[in-house]
Design a protein around this motif. Structure first.
Motif, PDB file in Angstrom:
ATOM      1  N   GLN A   8     -44.462  72.642 -13.675  1.00  0.00           N
ATOM      2  CA  GLN A   8     -44.115  71.659 -14.702  1.00  0.00           C
ATOM      3  C   GLN A   8     -43.420  72.309 -15.889  1.00  0.00           C
ATOM      4  N   VAL A   9     -43.739  73.560 -16.171  1.00  0.00           N
ATOM      5  CA  VAL A   9     -43.123  74.269 -17.290  1.00  0.00           C
ATOM      6  C   VAL A   9     -41.616  74.380 -17.096  1.00  0.00           C
ATOM      7  N   PHE A  10     -41.179  74.510 -15.842  1.00  0.00           N
ATOM      8  CA  PHE A  10     -39.761  74.729 -15.552  1.00  0.00           C
ATOM      9  C   PHE A  10     -39.015  73.447 -15.171  1.00  0.00           C
ATOM     10  N   THR A  11     -39.703  72.339 -15.088  1.00  0.00           N
ATOM     11  CA  THR A  11     -39.068  71.106 -14.622  1.00  0.00           C
ATOM     12  C   THR A  11     -39.096  69.977 -15.648  1.00  0.00           C
ATOM     13  N   GLN A  12     -39.876  70.113 -16.716  1.00  0.00           N
ATOM     14  CA  GLN A  12     -39.982  69.044 -17.709  1.00  0.00           C
ATOM     15  C   GLN A  12     -39.642  69.567 -19.096  1.00  0.00           C
ATOM     16  N   ASN A  13     -39.140  68.656 -19.933  1.00  0.00           N
ATOM     17  CA  ASN A  13     -38.799  69.007 -21.306  1.00  0.00           C
ATOM     18  C   ASN A  13     -40.059  69.094 -22.167  1.00  0.00           C
ATOM     19  N   THR A  14     -39.903  69.614 -23.365  1.00  0.00           N
ATOM     20  CA  THR A  14     -41.042  69.749 -24.265  1.00  0.00           C
ATOM     21  C   THR A  14     -41.645  68.379 -24.568  1.00  0.00           C
ATOM     22  N   PRO A  15     -42.963  68.296 -24.642  1.00  0.00           N
ATOM     23  CA  PRO A  15     -43.629  67.000 -24.815  1.00  0.00           C
ATOM     24  C   PRO A  15     -43.525  66.484 -26.250  1.00  0.00           C
ATOM     25  N   PRO A  16     -43.600  65.160 -26.426  1.00  0.00           N
ATOM     26  CA  PRO A  16     -43.650  64.589 -27.782  1.00  0.00           C
ATOM     27  C   PRO A  16     -45.010  64.849 -28.412  1.00  0.00           C
ATOM     28  N   PRO A  17     -45.156  64.628 -29.706  1.00  0.00           N
ATOM     29  CA  PRO A  17     -46.444  64.865 -30.377  1.00  0.00           C
ATOM     30  C   PRO A  17     -47.582  64.073 -29.747  1.00  0.00           C
ATOM     31  N   GLY A  18     -48.684  64.744 -29.477  1.00  0.00           N
ATOM     32  CA  GLY A  18     -49.870  64.120 -28.920  1.00  0.00           C
ATOM     33  C   GLY A  18     -49.895  64.025 -27.423  1.00  0.00           C
ATOM     34  N   SER A  19     -48.750  64.291 -26.773  1.00  0.00           N
ATOM     35  CA  SER A  19     -48.691  64.191 -25.314  1.00  0.00           C
ATOM     36  C   SER A  19     -49.158  65.495 -24.677  1.00  0.00           C
ATOM     37  N   ALA A  20     -49.797  65.357 -23.517  1.00  0.00           N
ATOM     38  CA  ALA A  20     -50.263  66.526 -22.762  1.00  0.00           C
ATOM     39  C   ALA A  20     -49.504  66.636 -21.448  1.00  0.00           C
ATOM     40  N   ASP A  21     -48.282  66.133 -21.449  1.00  0.00           N
ATOM     41  CA  ASP A  21     -47.471  66.142 -20.236  1.00  0.00           C
ATOM     42  C   ASP A  21     -46.056  66.583 -20.602  1.00  0.00           C
ATOM     43  N   GLY A  22     -45.707  67.789 -20.226  1.00  0.00           N
ATOM     44  CA  GLY A  22     -44.388  68.299 -20.552  1.00  0.00           C
ATOM     45  C   GLY A  22     -44.268  69.762 -20.207  1.00  0.00           C
ATOM     46  N   GLY A  23     -43.076  70.299 -20.399  1.00  0.00           N
ATOM     47  CA  GLY A  23     -42.834  71.700 -20.072  1.00  0.00           C
ATOM     48  C   GLY A  23     -41.904  72.343 -21.088  1.00  0.00           C
ATOM     49  N   LEU A  24     -41.141  73.318 -20.623  1.00  0.00           N
ATOM     50  CA  LEU A  24     -40.254  74.080 -21.508  1.00  0.00           C
ATOM     51  C   LEU A  24     -38.831  74.145 -20.962  1.00  0.00           C
ATOM     52  N   ASN A  42     -36.009  72.386 -21.415  1.00  0.00           N
ATOM     53  CA  ASN A  42     -34.908  72.355 -22.377  1.00  0.00           C
ATOM     54  C   ASN A  42     -34.871  73.622 -23.231  1.00  0.00           C
ATOM     55  N   ALA A  43     -36.044  74.155 -23.580  1.00  0.00           N
ATOM     56  CA  ALA A  43     -36.084  75.375 -24.388  1.00  0.00           C
ATOM     57  C   ALA A  43     -35.589  76.584 -23.591  1.00  0.00           C
ATOM     58  N   ILE A  44     -35.963  76.658 -22.329  1.00  0.00           N
ATOM     59  CA  ILE A  44     -35.525  77.766 -21.482  1.00  0.00           C
ATOM     60  C   ILE A  44     -34.011  77.735 -21.296  1.00  0.00           C
ATOM     61  N   VAL A  45     -33.473  76.545 -20.977  1.00  0.00           N
ATOM     62  CA  VAL A  45     -32.026  76.408 -20.778  1.00  0.00           C
ATOM     63  C   VAL A  45     -31.280  76.726 -22.067  1.00  0.00           C
ATOM     64  N   GLY A  46     -31.777  76.222 -23.204  1.00  0.00           N
ATOM     65  CA  GLY A  46     -31.126  76.499 -24.478  1.00  0.00           C
ATOM     66  C   GLY A  46     -31.104  77.982 -24.813  1.00  0.00           C
ATOM     67  N   SER A  47     -32.215  78.664 -24.563  1.00  0.00           N
ATOM     68  CA  SER A  47     -32.262  80.108 -24.823  1.00  0.00           C
ATOM     69  C   SER A  47     -31.290  80.868 -23.931  1.00  0.00           C
ATOM     70  N   PHE A  66     -35.345  67.577 -27.029  1.00  0.00           N
ATOM     71  CA  PHE A  66     -34.559  66.899 -26.008  1.00  0.00           C
ATOM     72  C   PHE A  66     -33.668  67.905 -25.278  1.00  0.00           C
ATOM     73  N   PHE A  67     -33.263  67.548 -24.093  1.00  0.00           N
ATOM     74  CA  PHE A  67     -32.354  68.394 -23.321  1.00  0.00           C
ATOM     75  C   PHE A  67     -30.928  68.120 -23.793  1.00  0.00           C
ATOM     76  N   SER A  68     -30.238  69.162 -24.227  1.00  0.00           N
ATOM     77  CA  SER A  68     -28.884  68.993 -24.752  1.00  0.00           C
ATOM     78  C   SER A  68     -28.043  70.212 -24.410  1.00  0.00           C
ATOM     79  N   LEU A  69     -26.782  69.959 -24.049  1.00  0.00           N
ATOM     80  CA  LEU A  69     -25.825  71.034 -23.791  1.00  0.00           C
ATOM     81  C   LEU A  69     -24.698  71.022 -24.816  1.00  0.00           C
TER      82      LEU A  69
END
Length: 281
Positions: free
Chosen positions: A48-64, A66-71, A222-225
């Motif tokens: 899930q860390v590699f397939t989902q974007n960072t979660p919104p506040p309070g959510s426990a469902d998300g990954g990294l 967009n952050a990995i791609v941006g870096s 959010f995922f952005s290029l």
């Protein structure tokens, strides 16, 4: 036993003991840091860390994702821009301007940039790019990373080219090759492993930089290029998540820190292997 020899031997034993103690002290803290990082980071390392974007506040469902791609994007552009500039500048210092007064000035300025805190570079790019553009952007972040890359590559390029024996250049020149071809076909080939090592070390240097990106690229969820807008990246995301009140965000911060550590470790191992290959050859 000679008193002088006995005294020197006692001093030698004391110095060896102090050096060993200092080494054990440093390695112990490093081992504890790595153990804590791996213990906490591996707990959240899922697909899930590699397939989902960072979660919104309070959510426990998300990954990294967009952050990995941006870096990756900003680091690749930063190295892609900074490495050639550093390579050409280092080539000038080692091949063309070895005895020029300008070379000493360039080397002095490069040493200042090499030791300058990354936050200073971030502030400079903020004033030179972010403010005139009217907002944060991934382009400014990549530019800040490129400025950090340049002095590292300049230093390693100059050092590696200076290690190439002059008789190799003289033999190529005796065959009628112009200076540019001597550099490309002789000097670069002889120092190839060292030049690649310098680029890898520069990449490892900027892979985990946070301060320059805080003042340039910032981050988002959010995922952005789009390079003209803010772009998610691992260092800033970790900085934000570790200060959050949400346990899941803190877990993602540990996992992101582990990913950066593994990346930097891989790059440094690759640089060491190339350096060892150069030494053998």
């Amino acid at each position: 036993m000679n008193p002088i020899y006995a005294s020197r031997r006692r001093v030698d034993i004391v110095i060896r003991f102090l050096c060993l103690g200092a080494a054990i002290f440093g390695v112990t803290w490093l081992a504890l840091i790595l153990f804590t990082l791996f213990y906490n980071g591996l707990a959240g390392l899922t697909l899930q860390v590699f397939t989902q974007n960072t979660p919104p506040p309070g959510s426990a469902d998300g990954g990294l994702l967009n952050a990995i791609v941006g870096s990756i994007i900003m680091t690749a552009i930063g190295v892609g821009v900074g490495a050639p500039i550093g390579l050409f500048a280092g080539t000038y210092l080692a091949e063309y301007g070895r005895n020029d007064r300008l070379t000493s000035l360039i080397r002095f300025i490069n040493d200042i940039l090499l030791s300058a805190p990354s936050i200073i570079i971030g502030l400079f790019v903020y004033g030179a790019v972010v403010v005139p553009m009217g907002g944060f952007s991934a382009f400014a972040g990549a530019l800040a990373l490129a400025v950090i890359v340049i002095p590292v590559v300049v230093r390693t390029t100059e050092d590696m080219l200076l290690l190439v024996p002059n008789p190799l250049r003289e033999a190529a020149s005796a065959l009628g090759l112009p200076r540019s071809l001597v550099i490309r076909r002789v000097a670069y080939r002889a120092a190839r492993a060292g030049l690649i090592t310098g680029v890898l070390l520069a990449t490892a240097r900027v892979a985990g930089e946070t301060a320059p990106l805080l003042f340039t690229a910032l981050s988002n969820q959010f995922f952005s290029l789009d390079m003209t807008k803010t772009m998610a990246n691992l260092p800033v995301t970790i900085n934000n998540f570790v200060q959050s009140p949400y346990d899941y965000w803190k877990q993602l911060a540990w996992t992101g820190a582990l990913l950066i550590t593994l990346t930097v470790l891989t790059l440094n191992i690759g640089a060491r292997l190339l350096g060892a290959e150069r030494t053998k050859s």
